[in-house]
Design an enzyme around this catalytic site. Structure first.
Site, PDB file in Angstrom:
ATOM      1  N   CYS A  57      43.040  26.281  36.921  1.00 38.43           N
ATOM      2  CA  CYS A  57      43.799  26.722  37.991  1.00 38.43           C
ATOM      3  C   CYS A  57      44.933  27.649  37.832  1.00 38.43           C
ATOM      4  O   CYS A  57      45.398  28.702  38.692  1.00 38.43           O
ATOM      5  CB  CYS A  57      44.311  25.546  38.933  1.00 38.43           C
ATOM      6  SG  CYS A  57      43.183  24.212  39.014  1.00 38.43           S
ATOM      7  N   CYS A  60      44.853  31.453  38.098  1.00 36.96           N
ATOM      8  CA  CYS A  60      44.831  32.489  39.484  1.00 36.96           C
ATOM      9  C   CYS A  60      46.241  32.073  40.185  1.00 36.96           C
ATOM     10  O   CYS A  60      46.911  32.901  40.874  1.00 36.96           O
ATOM     11  CB  CYS A  60      43.712  32.043  40.225  1.00 36.96           C
ATOM     12  SG  CYS A  60      42.194  32.870  39.700  1.00 36.96           S
ATOM     13  N   HIS A  61      46.586  30.635  40.205  1.00 30.71           N
ATOM     14  CA  HIS A  61      47.550  30.371  41.036  1.00 30.71           C
ATOM     15  C   HIS A  61      48.991  30.242  40.296  1.00 30.71           C
ATOM     16  O   HIS A  61      50.066  30.140  41.061  1.00 30.71           O
ATOM     17  CB  HIS A  61      47.297  28.972  41.450  1.00 30.71           C
ATOM     18  CG  HIS A  61      46.159  28.727  42.350  1.00 30.71           C
ATOM     19  ND1 HIS A  61      46.113  29.257  43.635  1.00 30.71           N
ATOM     20  CD2 HIS A  61      44.846  28.406  42.088  1.00 30.71           C
ATOM     21  CE1 HIS A  61      44.633  29.152  43.956  1.00 30.71           C
ATOM     22  NE2 HIS A  61      43.982  28.542  43.358  1.00 30.71           N
ATOM     23  N   MET A  98      37.988  31.394  45.664  1.00 39.63           N
ATOM     24  CA  MET A  98      38.366  30.016  45.291  1.00 39.63           C
ATOM     25  C   MET A  98      36.925  29.451  44.620  1.00 39.63           C
ATOM     26  O   MET A  98      35.931  29.340  45.696  1.00 39.63           O
ATOM     27  CB  MET A  98      38.652  29.355  46.140  1.00 39.63           C
ATOM     28  CG  MET A  98      39.093  27.812  45.909  1.00 39.63           C
ATOM     29  SD  MET A  98      40.430  27.307  44.672  1.00 39.63           S
ATOM     30  CE  MET A  98      39.938  25.541  44.694  1.00 39.63           C
ATOM     31  N   HIS A 337      47.388  43.579  37.555  1.00 40.52           N
ATOM     32  CA  HIS A 337      46.456  42.747  36.813  1.00 40.52           C
ATOM     33  C   HIS A 337      45.767  43.563  35.517  1.00 40.52           C
ATOM     34  O   HIS A 337      46.289  43.773  34.516  1.00 40.52           O
ATOM     35  CB  HIS A 337      45.183  42.082  37.861  1.00 40.52           C
ATOM     36  CG  HIS A 337      44.373  41.139  37.160  1.00 40.52           C
ATOM     37  ND1 HIS A 337      44.805  39.711  36.811  1.00 40.52           N
ATOM     38  CD2 HIS A 337      43.060  40.979  36.636  1.00 40.52           C
ATOM     39  CE1 HIS A 337      43.994  39.056  36.284  1.00 40.52           C
ATOM     40  NE2 HIS A 337      42.931  39.624  36.162  1.00 40.52           N
ATOM     41  N   HIS A 380      39.220  44.853  41.010  1.00 40.25           N
ATOM     42  CA  HIS A 380      39.190  44.328  39.808  1.00 40.25           C
ATOM     43  C   HIS A 380      38.201  45.225  38.647  1.00 40.25           C
ATOM     44  O   HIS A 380      37.105  45.150  38.476  1.00 40.25           O
ATOM     45  CB  HIS A 380      38.396  43.084  39.636  1.00 40.25           C
ATOM     46  CG  HIS A 380      38.611  42.013  38.495  1.00 40.25           C
ATOM     47  ND1 HIS A 380      37.738  42.571  37.313  1.00 40.25           N
ATOM     48  CD2 HIS A 380      39.604  41.219  38.260  1.00 40.25           C
ATOM     49  CE1 HIS A 380      38.471  41.665  36.301  1.00 40.25           C
ATOM     50  NE2 HIS A 380      39.222  40.743  37.011  1.00 40.25           N
TER      51      HIS A 380
END
Ligand code: DHE
Length: 557
Positions: A57, A60-61, A98, A337, A380
């Site tokens: 997790c 991403c978080h 998600m 990113h 992306h």
């Protein structure tokens, strides 16, 4: 030859360090300040949940759950949403990206329940990782004096592919012509990227667990000559490319702790660690976890271009005098990113993914050139794709994680000033869940994958556009059933990340299956778009990223 302990080796936290395992995997974190209505959780459950969180997790978080590609999961939010909401979200996922951890079978029902309860607790912070820890992890396996003075093999190094074998914690070095696997090298877990030294001799790879391997491609059988762990979570590595600094330095960026380290380019000896904690570029409020995302090396200045995700700053780190380090801090956009250069290698384009924008930096002048909305959800690009558009001239392309669009940005301020740094075209590819887009200067094709699309047929296919037919507003594409071509009986492989060979005549795709299942690499003839070859081998476990030595070294994409 294992190197002796460095002279300034210190005991302490570093002494407990086991380089073969991920640091996060060993954590015994205390449950931070439990509140009266917190779910009851044993220390054992908390440890298991922390491990799952960090492995699945945090990417991403964020470790501290402040959000980036994924939504924030701080307790003010998770407690307001409550257990049932969290449990069902983790179980079923969402179309915005998600994953459906429960229904996909990747987490058991008990694990989904555990994670929903875990998110109601305050997040624990993993330990710091400074110079003592780095030096303790550093291994100079073959010192420079003991390495070959000339190339000892007959491998065509420039056409070699370094292929991540994600779940086996290895990279395979595969011949770009014969498809022979020259070596399989043990690395960190799930190597994220491979980069090549300016001379082409050394290959650098970094695992998710922040373990860096430096491989000497001149050895009879290429092997690791130095290794270091630079933190507990990492994604990026690069080497100095400026004339006069070839092979001199390497740099690695970490997610945790949020920092980067400059290392000696011959030995990986850590020289300078810089924290990226600090103020968010616009709000000017403190962020405790600004992670280092992509890093590239400038071809115009002795600088590394370091993209700091949460604070939205692009750092130009001048390596000409690291004792008196000069860093130019460019205000760009939050959630930086991945990205790559334009075809001239002067401009660097990086996705601020959760903001739907691409930031452009002029690496010659050291300033922000533009911030461009891409019109889609979560651009992306990987390193993106450069080609000459029949109407708009030189463009750079990105696909999107959150929808099916491809956006083209004009990159030629001199020849096509009207189109420069604007989104000149947006069109549809196969579907959402795209990660990477690719072409080559010799190719008339633009390839767009969709590995994270929930439809197995789409996630196993690639869309191909003809560049000279992009005059239509909505250009047509052909769909290559790469997964089907791989001829794999079991599982639901995803097709990911095209990479060209040196000549630009063929493109390789990973057919990424479960760890226990057969995977493959499918080679497509770029001219005919026909299947040319399928690389299969029992050693080819979960292939993901592929990096052709020449194209990676020269930033050809
Ligand atoms: Fe990646 C590039 C981070 C998930 C495969 N990925 C990158 C880069 C970053 C990044 C910062 C750019 C590095 C550079 O150029 O210096 N990736 C992250 C994440 O934070 C994220 C979203 C979530 C996570 O938990 O890690 C993530 N990435 C994945 C995957 O799930 C992939 C498909 C498989 C894997 O390894 O886990 C994956 N990422 C890749 C690949 C590249 C990459 C193959 C390089 C592409 C290229 O052509 O350069």
């Amino acid at each position: 030859v294992a190197q002796e302990k460095p002279a300034d080796h210190v005991d302490g936290p570093a002494a407990a360090y086991e380089p073969s395992m991920t640091t996060l995997g060993q954590l015994q974190l205390e449950i931070p300040g439990r509140k009266a209505d917190d779910p009851v959780m044993t220390q054992e459950e908390f440890n298991e949940a922390s491990t799952i969180y960090f492995e699945r997790c945090a990417g991403c978080h964020g470790v501290l759950r402040k959000g980036a590609t994924g939504k924030p999961l701080t307790t003010d939010i998770t407690r307001a949403n409550g257990y049932e909401y969290l449990q069902s979200f983790i179980n079923y996922g969402s179309p915005a990206g998600m994953p459906n951890w429960g229904t996909s079978g990747e987490m058991t029902e008990a694990q989904v329940d555990l994670m929903a309860r875990y998110l109601l607790l305050e997040p624990p912070a993993p330990p710091e990782f400074g110079m003592p820890e780095m030096r303790a992890s550093w291994k100079l396996i073959v010192p420079p004096a003991d390495r070959p003075t000339e190339k000892m093999n007959d491998i065509d190094i420039d056409n070699l592919f370094s292929v991540t074998l994600r779940d086996s914690g290895q990279v395979a070095l595969i011949d770009g012509k014969t498809y022979e696997i020259h070596a399989v090298i043990d690395t960190g877990y799930a190597v994220h990227i491979s980069r090549i030294s300016a001379s082409g001799r050394y290959l650098f790879v970094i695992g998710r667990d922040a373990l860096v391997n430096m491989v000497d491609l001149w050895m009879e059988t290429p092997a690791t000559v130095a290794q270091i762990k630079v933190g507990s979570e990492a994604r990026s590595i690069e080497t100095s490319k400026m004339e006069g600094y070839e092979d001199k330095y390497a740099i690695a960026g970490s997610y945790w702790p949020p920092q980067y380290v400059i290392m000696d380019g011959d030995t990986l000896e850590p020289l300078k660690i810089e924290s990226t904690r600090g103020m968010i570029y616009d709000e000017q409020t403190y962020h405790p976890e600004p992670r280092v995302a992509s890093i590239v090396a400038s071809h115009y200045n002795p600088e590394f271009i370091v993209n700091v995700k949460e604070t939205g700053k692009i750092l130009l780190v001048d390596y000409s005098d690291i004792k008196n380090l000069k860093v130019t801090e460019i205000e760009a956009e939050r959630f930086l990113h991945d990205g790559g250069f334009d075809s001239t290698k002067r401009y660097f384009l990086v996705a601020a993914n959760a903001r739907g924008k691409v930031a452009v930096v002029d690496t010659k002048e050291g300033e922000l050139t533009a911030l461009i909305e891409t019109g889609g959800a979560t651009p992306h690009p990987g390193r993106g794709a450069n080609f000459v558009h029949p109407v708009y001239g030189p463009v750079w392309a990105t696909s999107h994680l959150g929808d099916e669009t491809v956006a083209l940005i004009g990159t030629d301020p001199e020849g096509h000033a009207d189109h420069a740094w604007k989104m000149v075209q947006s069109f549809y590819a196969l579907g959402g869940g795209s990660l990477f887009i690719k072409t080559h200067p010799e190719s008339n094709h633009l390839y767009v994958d969709a590995p994270l699309n929930p439809d197995p047929e789409i996630s196993a296919s690639v869309a191909v556009f003809k560049i000279d037919e992009m005059t239509e507003a909505e250009p047509e594409y052909v769909t290559l059933p790469i997964g089907e071509w791989a001829g794999i009986a079991e599982g639901q492989p995803r097709v990911v990340q095209g990479e060209f060979n040196k000549e630009g005549t063929e493109i390789w795709f990973s057919v990424w299956n479960g760890k226990e299942q057969e995977s493959a690499i499918v080679v497509v003839d770029d001219k005919t778009l026909e299947l040319k070859h399928v690389i299969k081998d029992p050693r080819l476990i979960t292939p993901t990223g592929k990096f052709n030595v020449f194209n990676t070294r020269q930033d050809v994409y």
